[in-house]
Design an enzyme around this catalytic site. Structure first.
Site, mmCIF file in Angstrom:
data_model
loop_
_atom_site.group_PDB
_atom_site.id
_atom_site.type_symbol
_atom_site.label_atom_id
_atom_site.label_comp_id
_atom_site.label_asym_id
_atom_site.label_seq_id
_atom_site.Cartn_x
_atom_site.Cartn_y
_atom_site.Cartn_z
ATOM 1 C CG ASP A 49 -1.894 1.101 1.277
ATOM 2 O OD1 ASP A 49 -3.076 0.840 0.995
ATOM 3 O OD2 ASP A 49 -1.509 2.253 1.589
ATOM 4 C CE1 TYR A 54 1.993 11.674 4.236
ATOM 5 C CE2 TYR A 54 0.957 9.517 4.168
ATOM 6 C CZ TYR A 54 1.017 10.806 4.660
ATOM 7 O OH TYR A 54 0.083 11.229 5.577
ATOM 8 C CE LYS A 84 -4.315 4.759 1.068
ATOM 9 N NZ LYS A 84 -2.988 4.119 1.041
ATOM 10 C CG HIS A 117 -5.130 9.956 0.777
ATOM 11 N ND1 HIS A 117 -3.773 9.950 0.600
ATOM 12 C CD2 HIS A 117 -5.308 9.683 2.089
ATOM 13 C CE1 HIS A 117 -3.162 9.681 1.743
ATOM 14 N NE2 HIS A 117 -4.084 9.532 2.659
#
Length: 319
Positions: A49, A54, A84, A117
């Site tokens: 995931d 990030y 996401k 997200h």
């Protein structure tokens, strides 16, 4: 090597019940991330995931390429990869460019799962988390979800879903969706059990994935309460397991996909060691009595001038 069981989503595709998260705080450097993921693949992890905001997609992509070159996997099809759509790209015309960028970062032709997200948009431009409060804006869920459906129709992702949605927001989405979400990813652990959401999703045929199963200790928004919970400590001691294993096993026994996050090899092994034993009925009963507490920091997503003025409004009174 451990073999992780799978479930079948409403899209018809399968998803491993245990996955590894790749977002890390504080950031440890690209080589450490790639090496940890490569070792995880060697140990038996097949579900990863990642999150666009990030910026770990490239390192996951590099680890996948190395795993293939070194013979840990024979083909891309052996892996389940989730990413996401960040709030900055949660606009109808930016969804397709965003998933194409994600795929370039991952060096892949398709995702297995692509999630919205958060149920909020941000003015395009500043790609950061948390987003600037002055840039928060309502999401046009109908057009954004239509673009997500297009991603699936084009074969850019096998399944689509959402993250951090309330039951009400999920219900509103189902009213306008042509393709229903296959997955909702939310915070879930023994201190935040998501019973209402899980029951709702079961009725609607949507699978739940739980993040922060250990409370996300050590992150900028996580909590130590899960790992310091006396009830969990008592169960772990009686069973000869760690508190972390009790938490993960509990989530797993709810039929929920659990996403764990550790780059420590011994903990990666420990997290896989939850598949061949079960909690006792009295353990489960004790866990259901634990006082509930969400560690999700909604404050960064609410503003007097934004689409959500309070945490209660963001979660539609469900938190």
């Amino acid at each position: 090597m451990v073999s992780v069981p799978e479930i079948t989503l409403n899209s018809g595709h399968t998803m491993p019940l245990l996955g590894m998260g790749t977002a890390v705080y504080p950031f440890v450097g690209p080589n450490a991330v790639t090496s940890a993921i490569l070792r995880a693949i060697e140990l038996g992890y097949r579900h990863f995931d990642t999150v666009a905001v990030y910026q770990t997609e490239k390192f996951l992509g590099e680890a996948i390429a190395q795993a293939h070159d070194q013979g840990f996997i024979k083909s891309r099809q052996e892996l389940f990869i989730t990413s996401k759509l960040w709030c900055t790209d949660s606009h109808a015309d930016l969804v397709l460019p965003a998933i194409h960028k994600t795929l370039r970062n991952l060096q892949l032709d398709y995702l297995d799962l692509y999630l919205i997200h958060l149920p909020i948009s941000v003015k395009p431009g500043k790609f950061q988390a948390p987003p600037p409060k002055e840039d928060l804006m309502p999401m046009d869920i109908k057009s954004v979800w239509g673009a997500m459906e297009e991603c699936q129709k084009l074969g850019l992702t096998k399944s689509i879903g959402v993250s951090n949605f309330s039951c009400k927001k999920l219900s509103d989405l189902l009213l306008i969706a042509t393709i229903p979400p296959a997955v909702i990813q939310v915070e879930m652990n023994p201190l935040w059990q998501q019973k209402k959401l899980r029951e709702f999703c079961k009725r609607k045929g949507i699978h739940v994935t739980g993040y922060s199963p250990l409370g996300a200790r050590g992150t900028i928004w996580g909590t130590n309460k899960v790992m310091e919970c006396k009830e969990l400590e008592e169960i772990a001691k009686a069973r000869g397991k760690t508190i972390a294993q009790v938490c993960l096993r509990w989530v797993f026994e709810q039929g929920v996909v659990v996403v764990v996050k550790s780059f420590n090899e011994e903990r990666m092994k420990e997290n896989l060691d939850i598949l061949d034993w079960a909690l006792r009925e009295e353990d489960t009963q004790k866990i259901t009595q634990i006082q509930q507490f969400s560690s999700f920091n909604t404050d960064v997503l609410v503003s007097a001038d934004g689409p959500f003025k309070s945490a209660e409004e963001f979660w539609d009174g469900e938190i």
